[in-house]
Design a protein around this motif. Sequence first.
Motif, PDB file in Angstrom:
ATOM      1  N   GLN A  25       0.827  -1.202   0.000  1.00 27.99           N
ATOM      2  CA  GLN A  25       0.000   0.000   0.000  1.00 27.99           C
ATOM      3  C   GLN A  25       0.865   1.258   0.000  1.00 27.99           C
ATOM      4  O   GLN A  25       0.595   2.213  -0.731  1.00 27.99           O
ATOM      5  CB  GLN A  25      -0.915  -0.030   1.222  1.00 27.99           C
ATOM      6  CG  GLN A  25      -1.956   1.067   1.187  1.00 27.99           C
ATOM      7  CD  GLN A  25      -2.834   1.052   2.426  1.00 27.99           C
ATOM      8  OE1 GLN A  25      -3.394   0.019   2.789  1.00 27.99           O
ATOM      9  NE2 GLN A  25      -2.940   2.180   3.085  1.00 27.99           N
ATOM     10  N   ARG A  26       1.947   1.204   0.802  1.00 28.51           N
ATOM     11  CA  ARG A  26       2.849   2.353   0.891  1.00 28.51           C
ATOM     12  C   ARG A  26       3.489   2.637  -0.471  1.00 28.51           C
ATOM     13  O   ARG A  26       3.577   3.788  -0.911  1.00 28.51           O
ATOM     14  CB  ARG A  26       3.920   2.018   1.933  1.00 28.51           C
ATOM     15  CG  ARG A  26       4.738   3.195   2.346  1.00 28.51           C
ATOM     16  CD  ARG A  26       5.487   2.872   3.627  1.00 28.51           C
ATOM     17  NE  ARG A  26       6.640   3.724   3.758  1.00 28.51           N
ATOM     18  CZ  ARG A  26       7.828   3.323   4.207  1.00 28.51           C
ATOM     19  NH1 ARG A  26       8.007   2.057   4.564  1.00 28.51           N
ATOM     20  NH2 ARG A  26       8.824   4.154   4.299  1.00 28.51           N
ATOM     21  N   ILE A  27       3.937   1.563  -1.138  1.00 28.44           N
ATOM     22  CA  ILE A  27       4.586   1.736  -2.438  1.00 28.44           C
ATOM     23  C   ILE A  27       3.569   2.235  -3.474  1.00 28.44           C
ATOM     24  O   ILE A  27       3.865   3.112  -4.282  1.00 28.44           O
ATOM     25  CB  ILE A  27       5.248   0.409  -2.905  1.00 28.44           C
ATOM     26  CG1 ILE A  27       6.395   0.034  -1.964  1.00 28.44           C
ATOM     27  CG2 ILE A  27       5.754   0.523  -4.338  1.00 28.44           C
ATOM     28  CD1 ILE A  27       6.997  -1.339  -2.216  1.00 28.44           C
ATOM     29  N   ALA A  28       2.347   1.686  -3.419  1.00 31.35           N
ATOM     30  CA  ALA A  28       1.314   2.097  -4.384  1.00 31.35           C
ATOM     31  C   ALA A  28       1.022   3.591  -4.249  1.00 31.35           C
ATOM     32  O   ALA A  28       0.962   4.312  -5.258  1.00 31.35           O
ATOM     33  CB  ALA A  28       0.039   1.277  -4.188  1.00 31.35           C
ATOM     34  N   PHE A  29       0.871   4.074  -3.024  1.00 29.57           N
ATOM     35  CA  PHE A  29       0.591   5.502  -2.832  1.00 29.57           C
ATOM     36  C   PHE A  29       1.804   6.352  -3.192  1.00 29.57           C
ATOM     37  O   PHE A  29       1.653   7.465  -3.688  1.00 29.57           O
ATOM     38  CB  PHE A  29       0.117   5.776  -1.401  1.00 29.57           C
ATOM     39  CG  PHE A  29      -1.362   5.561  -1.234  1.00 29.57           C
ATOM     40  CD1 PHE A  29      -2.258   6.554  -1.590  1.00 29.57           C
ATOM     41  CD2 PHE A  29      -1.863   4.372  -0.744  1.00 29.57           C
ATOM     42  CE1 PHE A  29      -3.628   6.366  -1.453  1.00 29.57           C
ATOM     43  CE2 PHE A  29      -3.225   4.169  -0.611  1.00 29.57           C
ATOM     44  CZ  PHE A  29      -4.110   5.169  -0.967  1.00 29.57           C
ATOM     45  N   HIS A  30       2.991   5.803  -2.944  1.00 33.48           N
ATOM     46  CA  HIS A  30       4.201   6.518  -3.362  1.00 33.48           C
ATOM     47  C   HIS A  30       4.195   6.712  -4.876  1.00 33.48           C
ATOM     48  O   HIS A  30       4.462   7.808  -5.379  1.00 33.48           O
ATOM     49  CB  HIS A  30       5.452   5.738  -2.923  1.00 33.48           C
ATOM     50  CG  HIS A  30       6.714   6.220  -3.554  1.00 33.48           C
ATOM     51  ND1 HIS A  30       7.471   7.241  -3.017  1.00 33.48           N
ATOM     52  CD2 HIS A  30       7.344   5.857  -4.692  1.00 33.48           C
ATOM     53  CE1 HIS A  30       8.511   7.471  -3.802  1.00 33.48           C
ATOM     54  NE2 HIS A  30       8.463   6.638  -4.821  1.00 33.48           N
TER      55      HIS A  30
ATOM     56  N   VAL B  10      16.790  -2.637 -10.943  1.00 31.93           N
ATOM     57  CA  VAL B  10      17.207  -2.628  -9.534  1.00 31.93           C
ATOM     58  C   VAL B  10      17.254  -1.181  -9.039  1.00 31.93           C
ATOM     59  O   VAL B  10      16.769  -0.872  -7.940  1.00 31.93           O
ATOM     60  CB  VAL B  10      18.581  -3.318  -9.360  1.00 31.93           C
ATOM     61  CG1 VAL B  10      19.135  -3.097  -7.958  1.00 31.93           C
ATOM     62  CG2 VAL B  10      18.474  -4.805  -9.652  1.00 31.93           C
ATOM     63  N   ASP B  11      17.799  -0.276  -9.858  1.00 29.49           N
ATOM     64  CA  ASP B  11      17.895   1.140  -9.466  1.00 29.49           C
ATOM     65  C   ASP B  11      16.507   1.745  -9.272  1.00 29.49           C
ATOM     66  O   ASP B  11      16.256   2.451  -8.291  1.00 29.49           O
ATOM     67  CB  ASP B  11      18.661   1.941 -10.516  1.00 29.49           C
ATOM     68  CG  ASP B  11      20.134   1.533 -10.583  1.00 29.49           C
ATOM     69  OD1 ASP B  11      20.594   0.867  -9.641  1.00 29.49           O
ATOM     70  OD2 ASP B  11      20.803   1.867 -11.575  1.00 29.49           O
ATOM     71  N   GLU B  12      15.592   1.459 -10.202  1.00 28.58           N
ATOM     72  CA  GLU B  12      14.232   2.015 -10.105  1.00 28.58           C
ATOM     73  C   GLU B  12      13.515   1.470  -8.876  1.00 28.58           C
ATOM     74  O   GLU B  12      12.863   2.214  -8.149  1.00 28.58           O
ATOM     75  CB  GLU B  12      13.417   1.689 -11.363  1.00 28.58           C
ATOM     76  CG  GLU B  12      13.859   2.406 -12.632  1.00 28.58           C
ATOM     77  CD  GLU B  12      13.734   3.913 -12.543  1.00 28.58           C
ATOM     78  OE1 GLU B  12      12.912   4.393 -11.753  1.00 28.58           O
ATOM     79  OE2 GLU B  12      14.486   4.608 -13.246  1.00 28.58           O
ATOM     80  N   LEU B  13      13.649   0.163  -8.636  1.00 24.51           N
ATOM     81  CA  LEU B  13      12.990  -0.451  -7.475  1.00 24.51           C
ATOM     82  C   LEU B  13      13.571   0.099  -6.178  1.00 24.51           C
ATOM     83  O   LEU B  13      12.856   0.304  -5.204  1.00 24.51           O
ATOM     84  CB  LEU B  13      13.155  -1.975  -7.521  1.00 24.51           C
ATOM     85  CG  LEU B  13      12.344  -2.705  -8.593  1.00 24.51           C
ATOM     86  CD1 LEU B  13      12.822  -4.142  -8.739  1.00 24.51           C
ATOM     87  CD2 LEU B  13      10.856  -2.689  -8.259  1.00 24.51           C
ATOM     88  N   GLY B  14      14.891   0.368  -6.183  1.00 28.27           N
ATOM     89  CA  GLY B  14      15.557   0.882  -4.987  1.00 28.27           C
ATOM     90  C   GLY B  14      15.070   2.267  -4.587  1.00 28.27           C
ATOM     91  O   GLY B  14      15.308   2.713  -3.474  1.00 28.27           O
ATOM     92  N   ARG B  15      14.388   2.969  -5.500  1.00 26.17           N
ATOM     93  CA  ARG B  15      13.852   4.297  -5.173  1.00 26.17           C
ATOM     94  C   ARG B  15      12.532   4.224  -4.428  1.00 26.17           C
ATOM     95  O   ARG B  15      12.053   5.221  -3.903  1.00 26.17           O
ATOM     96  CB  ARG B  15      13.615   5.105  -6.466  1.00 26.17           C
ATOM     97  CG  ARG B  15      14.894   5.516  -7.129  1.00 26.17           C
ATOM     98  CD  ARG B  15      14.738   6.676  -8.090  1.00 26.17           C
ATOM     99  NE  ARG B  15      16.020   6.906  -8.713  1.00 26.17           N
ATOM    100  CZ  ARG B  15      16.410   6.364  -9.860  1.00 26.17           C
ATOM    101  NH1 ARG B  15      15.572   5.627 -10.543  1.00 26.17           N
ATOM    102  NH2 ARG B  15      17.617   6.586 -10.326  1.00 26.17           N
ATOM    103  N   LEU B  16      11.909   3.037  -4.397  1.00 26.99           N
ATOM    104  CA  LEU B  16      10.616   2.897  -3.721  1.00 26.99           C
ATOM    105  C   LEU B  16      10.796   2.936  -2.209  1.00 26.99           C
ATOM    106  O   LEU B  16      11.839   2.525  -1.705  1.00 26.99           O
ATOM    107  CB  LEU B  16       9.954   1.572  -4.136  1.00 26.99           C
ATOM    108  CG  LEU B  16       9.655   1.412  -5.623  1.00 26.99           C
ATOM    109  CD1 LEU B  16       9.087   0.024  -5.889  1.00 26.99           C
ATOM    110  CD2 LEU B  16       8.692   2.477  -6.100  1.00 26.99           C
TER     111      LEU B  16
END
Lengths: 202, 202
Positions: A25-30, B10-16
């Motif tokens: 949920q946190r990632i989705a809202f981000h 990996v870089d894009e996911l690491g920004r979440l």
Amino acid sequence: MLAGPIQELVDELGRLPGVGPKSAQRIAFHLLEAPKDEALRLAASIAKVKEQIRLCSRCFNVAETEICSICADPRRDPAVICVVEDPRDIVSVEKTREFHGTYHVLGGALNPIDGVGPEQLRVRDLLNRLGNDHDHKIAEIILCTNPNLEGEATAMYLARLLSPLGLRVTRIASGLPVGGDLEYADELTLGRALAGRHEMAG
Amino acid sequence: MLAGPIQELVDELGRLPGVGPKSAQRIAFHLLEAPKDEALRLAASIAKVKEQIRLCSRCFNVAETEICSICADPRRDPAVICVVEDPRDIVSVEKTREFHGTYHVLGGALNPIDGVGPEQLRVRDLLNRLGNDHDHKIAEIILCTNPNLEGEATAMYLARLLSPLGLRVTRIASGLPVGGDLEYADELTLGRALAGRHEMAG
């Protein structure tokens, strides 16, 4: 409770490893609040990986081309093959900067309960690599499977299979982690550290 | 070290939020190994959220349409407005099944250090909602901001602003969590629990 598309995204994110419902949920809202190009860049990266990544035809590492960048690198020593379970183990070994040979990715470890035998792993491909080595260049196989039950069984199996071929077959050391503490070491690890002791020049 | 597209992912996911480098790598390899349609479904969900989600023109909750599903629901009581900081706080309140009114999303909390004053929040929109309430239907404003420094300051500010309008302005209770333990409660929370004590019928 959530608008349809957000709930869908939360559900999809919740399927990822290590992402629980709260994180999803946190990632989705981000992503909802992030600039549009940043969110779409992530979506594009996922699609790109699925389109462009395949397995190296020699070592089965992930690759963008027929042969992966490690196999194609002339500075890497093809005489030493490090056998790992998974492409991400290559990342771990590469980070040590201690290894300058090539790899072979098994695609898992022996696990009879889950029905993983030698045929489910890339053992035959490894034998083919050795069989095609007519100049007898390959000198050493390093068994770098995980030091757990399945990884040890796989290493043992491969050692028995490969030893008769007249190669040097080695296994990575088990022992106390660097910076570790005897007091907190489990008895199996400490036992391995003792069994694997080596001479120390004074 | 990793093939280009994987490293990008990996870089894009690491920004979440909450996704460290190790988790990012784990998720990237998971997506690489996952069935293509599953991975692309995640990519499509991200794009869909960015395309289809907007903010409700009345309460600023996330919505697929001009008015969100809660504001549009005739069973919800428009006389009670629950003021929250963020759309995801609505999810938390809805999960209690205790609230049947409508919401107003401020879009944050007062935070002078970060330059967030009343103008940066949707305070004016809340006043407009009250000002347009010519039938005097709105009876209660529940201040449901977080019980931390910024949330308390925001609740205090709104209470002062709204009290002269002749509405009932309430604040959610602070106290010990249900199932909690006095021994482990911090003194501020226990102090609030004591201050907020209520009569108990025998």
